[in-house]
Design an enzyme around this catalytic site. Structure first.
Site, PDB file in Angstrom:
ATOM      1  N   ASP A  44       0.839  -1.197   0.000  1.00 34.23           N
ATOM      2  CA  ASP A  44       0.000   0.000   0.000  1.00 34.23           C
ATOM      3  C   ASP A  44       0.878   1.251   0.000  1.00 34.23           C
ATOM      4  O   ASP A  44       1.491   1.593   1.007  1.00 34.23           O
ATOM      5  CB  ASP A  44      -0.896  -0.007   1.253  1.00 34.23           C
ATOM      6  CG  ASP A  44      -1.809   1.199   1.290  1.00 34.23           C
ATOM      7  OD1 ASP A  44      -2.852   1.160   0.607  1.00 34.23           O
ATOM      8  OD2 ASP A  44      -1.476   2.201   1.948  1.00 34.23           O
ATOM      9  N   TYR A  49       4.255   9.238   0.513  1.00 28.80           N
ATOM     10  CA  TYR A  49       5.106   8.395   1.364  1.00 28.80           C
ATOM     11  C   TYR A  49       6.569   8.518   0.931  1.00 28.80           C
ATOM     12  O   TYR A  49       7.481   8.129   1.662  1.00 28.80           O
ATOM     13  CB  TYR A  49       4.664   6.923   1.349  1.00 28.80           C
ATOM     14  CG  TYR A  49       3.230   6.699   1.828  1.00 28.80           C
ATOM     15  CD1 TYR A  49       2.520   7.722   2.471  1.00 28.80           C
ATOM     16  CD2 TYR A  49       2.593   5.486   1.654  1.00 28.80           C
ATOM     17  CE1 TYR A  49       1.209   7.532   2.891  1.00 28.80           C
ATOM     18  CE2 TYR A  49       1.290   5.280   2.082  1.00 28.80           C
ATOM     19  CZ  TYR A  49       0.595   6.316   2.691  1.00 28.80           C
ATOM     20  OH  TYR A  49      -0.695   6.127   3.114  1.00 28.80           O
ATOM     21  N   LYS A  78      -2.158   5.961  -4.442  1.00 28.18           N
ATOM     22  CA  LYS A  78      -3.235   6.922  -4.148  1.00 28.18           C
ATOM     23  C   LYS A  78      -3.008   8.251  -4.850  1.00 28.18           C
ATOM     24  O   LYS A  78      -1.863   8.696  -5.021  1.00 28.18           O
ATOM     25  CB  LYS A  78      -3.311   7.164  -2.633  1.00 28.18           C
ATOM     26  CG  LYS A  78      -3.356   5.892  -1.811  1.00 28.18           C
ATOM     27  CD  LYS A  78      -3.626   6.120  -0.339  1.00 28.18           C
ATOM     28  CE  LYS A  78      -3.434   4.817   0.423  1.00 28.18           C
ATOM     29  NZ  LYS A  78      -2.075   4.599   0.903  1.00 28.18           N
ATOM     30  N   HIS A 111      -6.952   9.747  -2.148  1.00 29.38           N
ATOM     31  CA  HIS A 111      -6.355   9.652  -0.804  1.00 29.38           C
ATOM     32  C   HIS A 111      -7.211  10.351   0.265  1.00 29.38           C
ATOM     33  O   HIS A 111      -7.439   9.810   1.340  1.00 29.38           O
ATOM     34  CB  HIS A 111      -4.949  10.250  -0.849  1.00 29.38           C
ATOM     35  CG  HIS A 111      -4.036   9.784   0.234  1.00 29.38           C
ATOM     36  ND1 HIS A 111      -2.690   9.608   0.044  1.00 29.38           N
ATOM     37  CD2 HIS A 111      -4.269   9.462   1.521  1.00 29.38           C
ATOM     38  CE1 HIS A 111      -2.141   9.198   1.171  1.00 29.38           C
ATOM     39  NE2 HIS A 111      -3.076   9.099   2.086  1.00 29.38           N
TER      40      HIS A 111
HETATM   41  N1  LIG Z   1      -5.195   6.300   3.559  1.00 30.32           N
HETATM   42  C1  LIG Z   1      -4.595   6.991   4.508  1.00 30.32           C
HETATM   43  O1  LIG Z   1      -4.845   8.194   4.690  1.00 30.32           O
HETATM   44  C2  LIG Z   1      -3.634   6.321   5.401  1.00 30.32           C
HETATM   45  C3  LIG Z   1      -3.082   5.126   5.024  1.00 30.32           C
HETATM   46  N2  LIG Z   1      -2.182   4.500   5.833  1.00 30.32           N
HETATM   47  C4  LIG Z   1      -1.630   3.218   5.345  1.00 30.32           C
HETATM   48  O2  LIG Z   1      -1.767   2.249   6.384  1.00 30.32           O
HETATM   49  C5  LIG Z   1      -0.500   1.727   6.734  1.00 30.32           C
HETATM   50  C6  LIG Z   1      -0.471   1.369   8.199  1.00 30.32           C
HETATM   51  O3  LIG Z   1      -0.844   2.458   9.011  1.00 30.32           O
HETATM   52  P1  LIG Z   1       0.127   3.178  10.048  1.00 30.32           P
HETATM   53  O4  LIG Z   1      -0.574   4.371  10.532  1.00 30.32           O
HETATM   54  O5  LIG Z   1       1.479   3.254   9.462  1.00 30.32           O
HETATM   55  O6  LIG Z   1       0.117   2.275  11.266  1.00 30.32           O
HETATM   56  P2  LIG Z   1       0.462   0.816  11.670  1.00 30.32           P
HETATM   57  O7  LIG Z   1      -0.772   0.422  12.375  1.00 30.32           O
HETATM   58  O8  LIG Z   1       0.980  -0.001  10.603  1.00 30.32           O
HETATM   59  O9  LIG Z   1       1.560   1.082  12.748  1.00 30.32           O
HETATM   60  C7  LIG Z   1       2.798   1.496  12.454  1.00 30.32           C
HETATM   61  C8  LIG Z   1       3.577   1.547  13.771  1.00 30.32           C
HETATM   62  O10 LIG Z   1       3.436   0.342  14.518  1.00 30.32           O
HETATM   63  C9  LIG Z   1       4.706  -0.277  14.716  1.00 30.32           C
HETATM   64  N3  LIG Z   1       4.486  -1.719  14.547  1.00 30.32           N
HETATM   65  C10 LIG Z   1       4.334  -2.414  13.399  1.00 30.32           C
HETATM   66  N4  LIG Z   1       4.141  -3.727  13.653  1.00 30.32           N
HETATM   67  C11 LIG Z   1       4.151  -3.855  15.003  1.00 30.32           C
HETATM   68  C12 LIG Z   1       4.002  -4.960  15.880  1.00 30.32           C
HETATM   69  N5  LIG Z   1       3.799  -6.192  15.416  1.00 30.32           N
HETATM   70  N6  LIG Z   1       4.097  -4.728  17.205  1.00 30.32           N
HETATM   71  C13 LIG Z   1       4.304  -3.488  17.684  1.00 30.32           C
HETATM   72  N7  LIG Z   1       4.450  -2.395  16.909  1.00 30.32           N
HETATM   73  C14 LIG Z   1       4.370  -2.576  15.573  1.00 30.32           C
HETATM   74  C15 LIG Z   1       5.618   0.344  13.674  1.00 30.32           C
HETATM   75  O11 LIG Z   1       6.919   0.535  14.149  1.00 30.32           O
HETATM   76  P3  LIG Z   1       8.179  -0.267  13.546  1.00 30.32           P
HETATM   77  O12 LIG Z   1       8.354   0.162  12.132  1.00 30.32           O
HETATM   78  O13 LIG Z   1       9.279   0.151  14.434  1.00 30.32           O
HETATM   79  O14 LIG Z   1       7.808  -1.723  13.686  1.00 30.32           O
HETATM   80  C16 LIG Z   1       4.993   1.729  13.468  1.00 30.32           C
HETATM   81  O15 LIG Z   1       5.506   2.644  14.385  1.00 30.32           O
HETATM   82  C17 LIG Z   1       0.476   2.829   6.311  1.00 30.32           C
HETATM   83  O16 LIG Z   1       1.784   2.355   6.162  1.00 30.32           O
HETATM   84  C18 LIG Z   1      -0.144   3.292   5.016  1.00 30.32           C
HETATM   85  O17 LIG Z   1       0.184   2.396   3.977  1.00 30.32           O
HETATM   86  C19 LIG Z   1      -1.843   5.008   7.053  1.00 30.32           C
HETATM   87  C20 LIG Z   1      -2.363   6.187   7.482  1.00 30.32           C
HETATM   88  C21 LIG Z   1      -3.293   6.952   6.679  1.00 30.32           C
HETATM   89  O1  LIG Z   2      -1.484   8.315   4.383  1.00 29.82           O
HETATM   90  C1  LIG Z   2      -0.976   9.144   5.132  1.00 29.82           C
HETATM   91  C2  LIG Z   2      -0.894   8.984   6.557  1.00 29.82           C
HETATM   92  O2  LIG Z   2      -1.451  10.093   7.206  1.00 29.82           O
HETATM   93  C3  LIG Z   2      -0.801  11.299   6.905  1.00 29.82           C
HETATM   94  C4  LIG Z   2      -1.389  12.407   7.724  1.00 29.82           C
HETATM   95  O3  LIG Z   2      -2.723  12.641   7.416  1.00 29.82           O
HETATM   96  C5  LIG Z   2      -0.958  11.562   5.445  1.00 29.82           C
HETATM   97  O4  LIG Z   2      -0.274  12.717   5.086  1.00 29.82           O
HETATM   98  C6  LIG Z   2      -0.442  10.399   4.672  1.00 29.82           C
HETATM   99  O5  LIG Z   2      -0.771  10.566   3.348  1.00 29.82           O
END
Ligand SMILES: NC(=O)C1=CN([C@@H]2O[C@H](COP(=O)(O)OP(=O)(O)OC[C@H]3O[C@@H](n4cnc5c(N)ncnc54)[C@H](OP(=O)(O)O)[C@@H]3O)[C@@H](O)[C@H]2O)C=CC1
Ligand SMILES: O=C1CO[C@H](CO)[C@@H](O)[C@@H]1O
Length: 317
Positions: A44, A49, A78, A111
């Protein structure tokens, strides 16, 4: 691998994928390559990013080494907010495909339902929320115009499926009203502190597959100063007790709470062991009472709210 079947194309979207936000750029190609070796098939990404080129390198290496075929991968990207005007949708999709080294995306999402003033990718890429002057510049492009341009991406074969992210009920219904090609996927923040039950029910009614982001709740936003002070879900006693009863980790329980209900998850990690553990999160079943107890933790805590950046961008009631 367990997957959800997309209504229009019949394509299978894996229930456990890999999120690329904050995946370190310098190690992203290796991370993606190793994740494919482990069995991940869904990645994703998004323009902002800042690592789509590197993610693409990891994918190209895996394809070249014969670890996987393109048809077995599910690549999501996105459309960023500064590209909502119909003229710019194809421009960005093609720009991003080139970064990945791909000729199509399996899924392309709007997005955010927020249109910002266009910024030429040659001037600034990855894109940002803020313009050169540090301010947010809103633009009046209606969603149905952007959606029509998304549909032409499907027509031209640049993307297989299109969908929405960060949208709520009334807006989703409005897009449906105008759609020639209906949204296939909705990606939203979803975890036991933000269960969004009415939205989950609406998606079921409309036949939209859901993807949950930020499955672990609060901790992932700390570095963006968007942490809202709630206690960690990963250490919550309700989650810990359920994890113990299944011999699993709390992170696996949080992922399974969604995936067991057919909601795809896309955890991100820069840590190999956590990447492995996250992938192994769908080989057990929570009981009905586990699911109920987890959902009862809901406090409507929304971590990712564009109104935190600029109140004019409020999209959630
Ligand atoms: N459409 C949108 O607006 C958005 C989309 N996204 C998408 O969703 C994905 C995931 O969301 P995100 O907010 O990054 O959050 P996650 O829920 O994936 O959490 C990420 C955090 O959790 C830690 N982590 C990962 N695996 C574990 C585990 N097994 N145990 C403990 N900690 C863990 C990671 O640290 P470490 O790397 O140190 O393991 C990181 O700090 C994003 O990468 C993106 O692709 C996210 C936000 C907004
Ligand atoms: O997917 C994402 C995670 O959240 C951020 C804050 O809103 C965004 O900017 C990013 O695109």
């Amino acid at each position: 691998m367990a997957a959800v079947v997309l209504k229009r194309t019949g394509q299978k979207m894996p229930l456990v994928g890999f999120g690329l936000w904050k995946v370190t750029k310098s190690s992203c190609a290796d991370t993606v390559y190793n994740a494919i070796k482990l069995g991940y098939r869904l990645f994703d990404g998004a323009g902002d990013y800042g690592n789509e080129k590197e993610a693409g390198e990891g994918i190209q290496r895996a394809l070249k080494d014969g670890i996987v075929k393109r048809a077995d991968l599910f690549i999501t990207s996105k459309l960023w907010n500064t590209f909502h005007a119909a003229d710019h949708v194809k421009e960005l999709a093609q720009y991003q495909l080139k970064l990945w080294g791909l000729d199509y995306f399996d899924l392309y999402l709007i997005h955010f339902p927020i249109a910002l003033k266009y910024v030429d990718p040659a001037h600034r890429f990855p894109p940002e929320w803020f313009g050169d002057d540090g301010n947010v510049h809103l633009q009046n492009t209606p969603m149905h115009e952007t959606w029509q341009a998304m549909e032409t991406l499907v027509d031209s074969g640049l993307v297989k499926n299109i969908g929405l992210s960060n949208c709520q009920g009334a807006l989703i219904l409005d897009v449906f009203r105008h759609a020639r090609i209906e949204p296939q996927v909705l990606q939203v923040e979803l975890h036991p502190y933000l269960t969004q039950e009415p939205l989950v029910a609406l998606c079921k009614t409309l036949g939209i597959a859901l993807t949950a982001y930020s499955s672990f709740g609060p901790q992932s936003y700390v570095e963006l100063s968007m942490d809202k002070g709630a206690s960690s879900l990963l250490e919550h006693p309700v989650v810990s007790n359920i994890a113990k009863s299944h011999g699993k980790t709390t992170s696996q329980v949080l992922l399974r709470w969604a995936s067991q209900r057919g909601i795809a998850v896309i955890p991100k990690s820069n840590n190999y062991d956590r990447i492995v553990a996250n992938f192994q999160s769908d080989d057990f079943d929570l009981t009905a009472s586990d699911l109920k107890a987890l959902s009862a933790l809901n406090i409507n805590l929304r971590l990712n709210d564009p109104a935190d950046i600029d109140p004019r961008m409020a999209i959630f009631a």
